[in-house]
Motif scaffolding. Structure first.
Motif, PDB file in Angstrom:
ATOM      1  N   THR A 279      54.052 -35.786  21.798  1.00  0.00           N
ATOM      2  CA  THR A 279      52.070 -34.508  22.513  1.00  0.00           C
ATOM      3  C   THR A 279      51.901 -35.210  23.449  1.00  0.00           C
ATOM      4  N   ALA A 280      51.462 -36.170  22.550  1.00  0.00           N
ATOM      5  CA  ALA A 280      50.129 -37.040  23.750  1.00  0.00           C
ATOM      6  C   ALA A 280      51.071 -37.411  25.004  1.00  0.00           C
ATOM      7  N   ALA A 281      52.189 -38.079  25.158  1.00  0.00           N
ATOM      8  CA  ALA A 281      52.842 -38.738  26.868  1.00  0.00           C
ATOM      9  C   ALA A 281      53.352 -37.204  27.210  1.00  0.00           C
ATOM     10  N   VAL A 282      52.829 -36.001  27.233  1.00  0.00           N
ATOM     11  CA  VAL A 282      53.194 -34.965  28.019  1.00  0.00           C
ATOM     12  C   VAL A 282      52.038 -34.501  28.897  1.00  0.00           C
ATOM     13  N   PRO A 283      50.462 -35.140  29.121  1.00  0.00           N
ATOM     14  CA  PRO A 283      49.779 -34.115  29.693  1.00  0.00           C
ATOM     15  C   PRO A 283      49.920 -36.429  30.948  1.00  0.00           C
ATOM     16  N   ILE A 284      50.317 -37.519  29.940  1.00  0.00           N
ATOM     17  CA  ILE A 284      50.108 -38.724  30.494  1.00  0.00           C
ATOM     18  C   ILE A 284      51.261 -38.861  32.236  1.00  0.00           C
ATOM     19  N   ARG A 285      52.325 -38.034  31.477  1.00  0.00           N
ATOM     20  CA  ARG A 285      53.856 -37.943  31.926  1.00  0.00           C
ATOM     21  C   ARG A 285      53.694 -36.317  33.164  1.00  0.00           C
ATOM     22  N   GLU A 286      52.934 -36.087  32.805  1.00  0.00           N
ATOM     23  CA  GLU A 286      52.886 -34.625  33.845  1.00  0.00           C
ATOM     24  C   GLU A 286      52.116 -35.649  34.973  1.00  0.00           C
ATOM     25  N   PHE A 287      50.940 -35.987  34.744  1.00  0.00           N
ATOM     26  CA  PHE A 287      49.736 -36.854  35.916  1.00  0.00           C
ATOM     27  C   PHE A 287      50.990 -37.999  36.745  1.00  0.00           C
ATOM     28  N   MET A 288      51.313 -38.435  36.418  1.00  0.00           N
ATOM     29  CA  MET A 288      52.052 -39.522  36.486  1.00  0.00           C
ATOM     30  C   MET A 288      53.462 -39.636  37.840  1.00  0.00           C
ATOM     31  N   PHE A 289      54.155 -38.117  37.209  1.00  0.00           N
ATOM     32  CA  PHE A 289      54.537 -36.978  37.715  1.00  0.00           C
ATOM     33  C   PHE A 289      54.278 -36.645  39.677  1.00  0.00           C
ATOM     34  N   LYS A 290      53.472 -36.129  39.695  1.00  0.00           N
ATOM     35  CA  LYS A 290      52.641 -36.347  40.300  1.00  0.00           C
ATOM     36  C   LYS A 290      52.560 -37.514  41.587  1.00  0.00           C
ATOM     37  N   GLN A 291      52.422 -38.254  41.168  1.00  0.00           N
ATOM     38  CA  GLN A 291      52.196 -39.521  42.146  1.00  0.00           C
ATOM     39  C   GLN A 291      53.526 -40.317  42.089  1.00  0.00           C
ATOM     40  N   THR A 292      54.466 -39.468  41.842  1.00  0.00           N
ATOM     41  CA  THR A 292      55.847 -40.398  41.894  1.00  0.00           C
ATOM     42  C   THR A 292      56.654 -39.450  43.090  1.00  0.00           C
ATOM     43  N   ARG A 293      56.611 -40.624  43.568  1.00  0.00           N
ATOM     44  CA  ARG A 293      57.834 -39.665  44.830  1.00  0.00           C
ATOM     45  C   ARG A 293      59.320 -39.902  44.615  1.00  0.00           C
ATOM     46  N   GLU A 294      60.189 -39.114  44.864  1.00  0.00           N
ATOM     47  CA  GLU A 294      61.359 -38.937  44.465  1.00  0.00           C
ATOM     48  C   GLU A 294      62.415 -40.173  44.841  1.00  0.00           C
ATOM     49  N   LYS A 295      61.920 -40.782  46.123  1.00  0.00           N
ATOM     50  CA  LYS A 295      62.841 -41.766  46.129  1.00  0.00           C
ATOM     51  C   LYS A 295      62.737 -42.604  45.231  1.00  0.00           C
ATOM     52  N   ASP A 296      61.441 -42.928  45.034  1.00  0.00           N
ATOM     53  CA  ASP A 296      61.510 -44.370  44.347  1.00  0.00           C
ATOM     54  C   ASP A 296      62.262 -43.949  42.587  1.00  0.00           C
ATOM     55  N   LEU A 297      61.497 -42.778  42.224  1.00  0.00           N
ATOM     56  CA  LEU A 297      62.185 -42.014  40.665  1.00  0.00           C
ATOM     57  C   LEU A 297      63.961 -41.692  40.798  1.00  0.00           C
ATOM     58  N   GLU A 298      64.915 -42.053  41.879  1.00  0.00           N
ATOM     59  CA  GLU A 298      66.129 -42.126  41.978  1.00  0.00           C
ATOM     60  C   GLU A 298      66.461 -43.525  42.217  1.00  0.00           C
ATOM     61  N   LEU A 299      65.499 -44.026  42.883  1.00  0.00           N
ATOM     62  CA  LEU A 299      66.145 -45.821  42.776  1.00  0.00           C
ATOM     63  C   LEU A 299      66.018 -45.982  41.379  1.00  0.00           C
ATOM     64  N   PHE A 300      65.000 -45.830  40.244  1.00  0.00           N
ATOM     65  CA  PHE A 300      65.238 -46.331  39.189  1.00  0.00           C
ATOM     66  C   PHE A 300      66.476 -45.217  38.006  1.00  0.00           C
TER      67      PHE A 300
END
Length: 254
Positions: free
Chosen positions: A138-159
């Protein structure tokens, strides 16, 4: 000489009295002892408490890395370092001031996320309404939402490609271990972009001052020394800290 024998006898008696404690056997000084051992647990609860303590100490030891990897701290401190180098003030403001400012701004920006974590995960866990695993998820959900908003799709596809993971259907299919490095390089690119923009006005001042000194024949005078007061004056006149801090905070959608 009258009275001398009595005086000598008194001095001898005083010396004997002072020497008696030294001649007496020394009293043993009690010393504390420390024993470490492993005993057999009488209940499963004792084992679970020890495991929880181990996990807590592990999280505390990783707190600096968590702060760097999963919050806005990286962007803030990189931009502040670029700003100091652009102005050319060397160690002003000092590292402690920049890190302290970045930490307090991180707390300010991440407050909604921390409040949500406290309400949905920490408080129910302390009230023993949920278990440790469910509280962590449950604690990871808000952190993940914050990181998703600041992460580019290109970088996510890379990893995702480096991890050879199947293409996710939604955000829940993306592993946190893939999201964190993608978020990090996205933050670094954003910070370097902001730093480049910050360098431009100060670079123009350096070029103008160098051209003026060269035209006046003052080739031995360092342009940096002459340009520094003008750069500081420009930064103060435009209220630079207000503009930079406000822009950084707004860049996170606050």
């Amino acid at each position: 000489m009258p009275g001398a024998p009595g005086g000598l006898a008194g001095l001898a008696l005083l010396a004997v009295l002072l020497a008696l404690p030294a001649l007496a056997p020394a009293q043993p000084v009690p010393l504390p002892t420390l024993s470490i051992g492993i005993e057999e647990a009488t209940s499963p609860r004792q084992v679970s408490v020890l495991i929880e303590l181990l996990l807590i100490f592990t999280v505390l030891s990783m707190a600096p890395a968590i702060l760097l990897m999963m919050t806005c701290f990286t962007r803030l401190i990189v931009v502040f370092s670029f700003l100091r180098n652009a102005i050319g003030t060397q160690q002003m403001p000092p590292n402690q001031v920049l890190v302290g400012l970045a930490l307090f701004l991180t707390a300010f920006i991440m407050t909604p996320v921390f409040v949500q974590i406290n309400e949905t995960a920490v408080t129910p866990y302390m009230a023993e309404e949920v278990g440790a695993e469910e509280a962590l998820r449950t604690a990871a959900v808000p952190i993940r939402e914050f990181m998703f908003k600041q992460t580019r799709e290109k970088d996510l596809e890379l990893f995702l490609g480096l991890a050879k993971s199947p293409r996710p259907q939604n955000k829940d299919d993306v592993s946190t271990f893939v999201l964190i490095p993608a978020f990090m390089i996205s933050e670094l690119k954003t910070a370097f972009t902001i730093g480049f923009i910050l360098f431009l006005p100060f670079l123009i001042i350096d070029m103008v001052v160098a051209s003026v000194l060269l035209s006046m024949g003052m080739m031995m005078l360092p342009p940096i020394m002459v340009a520094l007061p003008f750069k500081i004056l420009l930064f103060v006149l435009v209220d630079g800290w207000y503009l930079i801090v406000g822009s950084l905070v707004r860049s996170f959608g606050v």
